[in-house]
Design a protein around this motif. Structure first.
Motif, PDB file in Angstrom:
ATOM      1  N   THR A 142     -35.945  -9.694  52.311  1.00 50.82           N
ATOM      2  CA  THR A 142     -35.937 -10.318  53.640  1.00 50.82           C
ATOM      3  C   THR A 142     -35.226 -11.669  53.632  1.00 50.82           C
ATOM      4  N   ASP A 143     -35.141 -12.337  52.468  1.00 46.29           N
ATOM      5  CA  ASP A 143     -34.449 -13.626  52.399  1.00 46.29           C
ATOM      6  C   ASP A 143     -32.981 -13.473  52.004  1.00 46.29           C
ATOM      7  N   GLY A 144     -32.477 -12.230  51.959  1.00 43.55           N
ATOM      8  CA  GLY A 144     -31.071 -12.005  51.654  1.00 43.55           C
ATOM      9  C   GLY A 144     -30.757 -11.820  50.182  1.00 43.55           C
ATOM     10  N   PHE A 145     -31.762 -11.788  49.315  1.00 43.13           N
ATOM     11  CA  PHE A 145     -31.524 -11.568  47.883  1.00 43.13           C
ATOM     12  C   PHE A 145     -31.216 -10.095  47.663  1.00 43.13           C
ATOM     13  N   ARG A 146     -30.038  -9.827  47.090  1.00 43.82           N
ATOM     14  CA  ARG A 146     -29.570  -8.451  46.981  1.00 43.82           C
ATOM     15  C   ARG A 146     -29.270  -8.073  45.536  1.00 43.82           C
ATOM     16  N   VAL A 147     -29.705  -6.884  45.143  1.00 49.61           N
ATOM     17  CA  VAL A 147     -29.420  -6.337  43.817  1.00 49.61           C
ATOM     18  C   VAL A 147     -28.928  -4.907  44.000  1.00 49.61           C
ATOM     19  N   VAL A 148     -27.761  -4.614  43.432  1.00 51.63           N
ATOM     20  CA  VAL A 148     -27.171  -3.280  43.505  1.00 51.63           C
ATOM     21  C   VAL A 148     -26.903  -2.801  42.091  1.00 51.63           C
ATOM     22  N   VAL A 149     -27.438  -1.648  41.731  1.00 59.23           N
ATOM     23  CA  VAL A 149     -27.207  -1.068  40.410  1.00 59.23           C
ATOM     24  C   VAL A 149     -26.498   0.265  40.584  1.00 59.23           C
ATOM     25  N   SER A 150     -25.440   0.488  39.801  1.00 59.10           N
ATOM     26  CA  SER A 150     -24.676   1.727  39.883  1.00 59.10           C
ATOM     27  C   SER A 150     -24.487   2.321  38.497  1.00 59.10           C
ATOM     28  N   ALA A 151     -24.361   3.629  38.446  1.00 57.85           N
ATOM     29  CA  ALA A 151     -24.086   4.324  37.189  1.00 57.85           C
ATOM     30  C   ALA A 151     -23.116   5.467  37.460  1.00 57.85           C
ATOM     31  N   PHE A 152     -22.276   5.757  36.472  1.00 58.25           N
ATOM     32  CA  PHE A 152     -21.247   6.779  36.600  1.00 58.25           C
ATOM     33  C   PHE A 152     -21.315   7.733  35.414  1.00 58.25           C
ATOM     34  N   ASN A 153     -20.779   8.918  35.589  1.00 61.41           N
ATOM     35  CA  ASN A 153     -20.768   9.896  34.504  1.00 61.41           C
ATOM     36  C   ASN A 153     -19.463   9.827  33.723  1.00 61.41           C
ATOM     37  N   THR A 154     -18.989   8.617  33.512  1.00 67.75           N
ATOM     38  CA  THR A 154     -17.795   8.334  32.743  1.00 67.75           C
ATOM     39  C   THR A 154     -17.882   6.916  32.220  1.00 67.75           C
ATOM     40  N   GLY A 155     -17.132   6.619  31.182  1.00 70.41           N
ATOM     41  CA  GLY A 155     -17.132   5.261  30.656  1.00 70.41           C
ATOM     42  C   GLY A 155     -16.255   4.311  31.438  1.00 70.41           C
ATOM     43  N   ALA A 156     -15.387   4.820  32.311  1.00 64.16           N
ATOM     44  CA  ALA A 156     -14.513   4.005  33.155  1.00 64.16           C
ATOM     45  C   ALA A 156     -14.174   4.814  34.392  1.00 64.16           C
ATOM     46  N   GLN A 157     -14.246   4.204  35.558  1.00 59.57           N
ATOM     47  CA  GLN A 157     -14.092   4.955  36.802  1.00 59.57           C
ATOM     48  C   GLN A 157     -12.733   5.631  36.941  1.00 59.57           C
ATOM     49  N   HIS A 158     -11.705   5.056  36.332  1.00 56.23           N
ATOM     50  CA  HIS A 158     -10.380   5.644  36.443  1.00 56.23           C
ATOM     51  C   HIS A 158     -10.137   6.746  35.412  1.00 56.23           C
TER      52      HIS A 158
END
Length: 441
Positions: free
Chosen positions: A393-409
């Motif tokens: 509610t105070d704007g503190f944001r945490v985003v966690v992401s994971a991929f099935n590769t060691g590098a997105q490209h």
């Protein structure tokens, strides 16, 4: 500026350019090119940080570049003013006498000094560029203009090539000079070669042989040399194997200048008198709205906290980050998986854009949680991107992401990311993030 979630956006350069063009309607100013250059230089850095915070999916680089990220130049090198102009109608002819021109020039100088930007004649910049590169023909963009960068198209008879050189003070826009002369992680930026060198006199040099597009959807090569002088200036030279940074056909196998020639260019003595014309950095601008600037924990603290929250038994590979952002490549024996996190404060204004749709729940303490599973966006075949996005509610944001590769490209190395959706959610909601000391972005 509109906030777009997900992989639909083409890139922050194009979005920013469109906004600048719309904003420029009605301008009648003689320093419009520096308006564009300065806006791109500052805006790309801010927009990159904001885009990372909004989507949680764009893989941050090991450093935010002078003109944005590694792999981005200041402007579309070799492009004419029509590609970036924000010019509006010309001022009435009767106001353009000698006195009016002098007043306009003085006003332009004052605005540039306030922004910490120089108004060096492009002809002087071009003279140093030409004097320190092999013989060939040049088409210099905006030769009668002023600024702290020169852009042009070079031809040695083997194919036209876009070339640009920019002069800056380290720390402009919040970027670290040390970061600019540090080779990035290949997890973030694909490249063929990168070298770092400590020079006599205390300067540091990085030469990067990479590509314009991380996913190599076009084979446009970008070779770059960045010099950090002992007294805190950056000289950034970029060249391409095409007549423009983007949208031009490949004209030669490689950019025209070798790494040794790029080094000679950025270390040339001719730049020194021009560097002295760059004003000191201005104080950070206050937001017109009074909104507090986003803040984030330090890079090392973010990285250490992320690692402490990952499951036991993982093998750790490449890692990196910057304030409020960290990534690590892990392997549980079933293939590499990239995990990344963004932590930032004062992000309440994106609630409607990001949490207005999708799989969103509200916790008893008011925190919003959005879980997303979608295809990757960086060109790797079979890549999936899972994320847990949280906003207090105070704007503190945490985003966690994971991929099935060691590098997105790069292509997928496993069927699913190493972390489940529940594990991603648990990491994002960990109270550890609140305990980290914050610094302003």
């Amino acid at each position: 500026m509109p906030q777009n979630e997900g992989p639909q956006h083409e890139g922050f350069e194009e979005e920013l350019g469109a906004v600048l063009r719309r904003t420029g309607d009605g301008f009648a100013t003689d320093d419009r090119r520096e308006l564009v250059a300065g806006g791109l230089r500052r805006g790309r850095s801010r927009l990159l940080r904001r885009r990372l915070a909004v989507t949680g999916g764009a893989l941050a680089l090991a450093a935010v570049g002078i003109g944005g990220a590694y792999g981005s130049s200041l402007l579309p090198a070799g492009g004419g003013p029509e590609k970036v102009s924000v010019a509006g109608p010309k001022a009435p002819e009767q106001t353009r006498g000698t006195s009016a021109e002098a007043e306009a020039e003085a006003a332009a100088e004052a605005r540039a000094n306030k922004r910490g930007e120089a108004r060096i004649p492009v002809k002087k910049l071009a003279a140093v560029l030409k004097a320190n590169t092999p013989a060939g023909t040049w088409e210099i963009d905006n030769p009668d203009g002023k600024g702290q960068s020169v852009l042009g198209v070079y031809d040695d008879g083997k194919g036209k090539a876009a070339v640009s050189v920019g002069l800056y003070r380290a720390g402009a826009g919040g970027e670290s000079g040390e970061d600019q002369v540090t080779c990035p992680s290949k997890t973030a930026v694909p490249y063929d070669a990168c070298t770092m060198e400590q020079l006599a006199g205390g300067a540091r040099l990085m030469v990067l042989q990479g590509y314009e597009y991380p996913d190599k959807r076009e084979e446009t090569k970008q070779w770059r040399a960045v010099l950090l002088t002992k007294d805190g200036f950056l000289i950034d030279a970029m060249e391409y194997n095409a007549a423009a940074e983007k949208g031009a056909e490949i004209s030669r196998e490689n950019p025209p200048f070798s790494p040794a020639q790029l080094k000679a260019l950025v270390t040339a003595d001719g730049w020194r008198p021009l560097l002295k014309q760059i004003p000191s950095l201005p104080r950070p601008e206050k937001s017109d709205s009074g909104r507090q600037s986003p803040a984030a924990p330090g890079a090392e603290a973010t990285q250490a906290t992320l690692r402490s929250l990952l499951p036991k038994g993982l093998t750790f590979g490449d890692r990196g980050g910057q304030p409020g952002y960290a990534f690590v490549v892990v392997d549980d024996g079933k293939g590499k998986s990239l995990v990344q996190i963004n932590v930032q404060t004062n992000m309440g204004d994106i609630a409607g854009d990001v949490f207005g749709s999708g799989d969103v729940t509200t916790l008893p303490d008011g925190r919003l949680v959005k879980l997303t599973q979608q295809p990757g966006e960086k060109g790797g075949s079979g890549v999936v991107w899972w994320s847990a996005d949280t906003l207090a509610t105070d704007g503190f944001r945490v985003v966690v992401s994971a991929f099935n590769t060691g590098a997105q490209h790069e292509d997928a190395t496993r069927a699913e990311p190493v972390l489940t959706m529940e594990q991603l959610k648990a990491i994002a909601l960990s109270p550890k993030w609140r305990k980290l000391p914050l610094t302003s972005n």
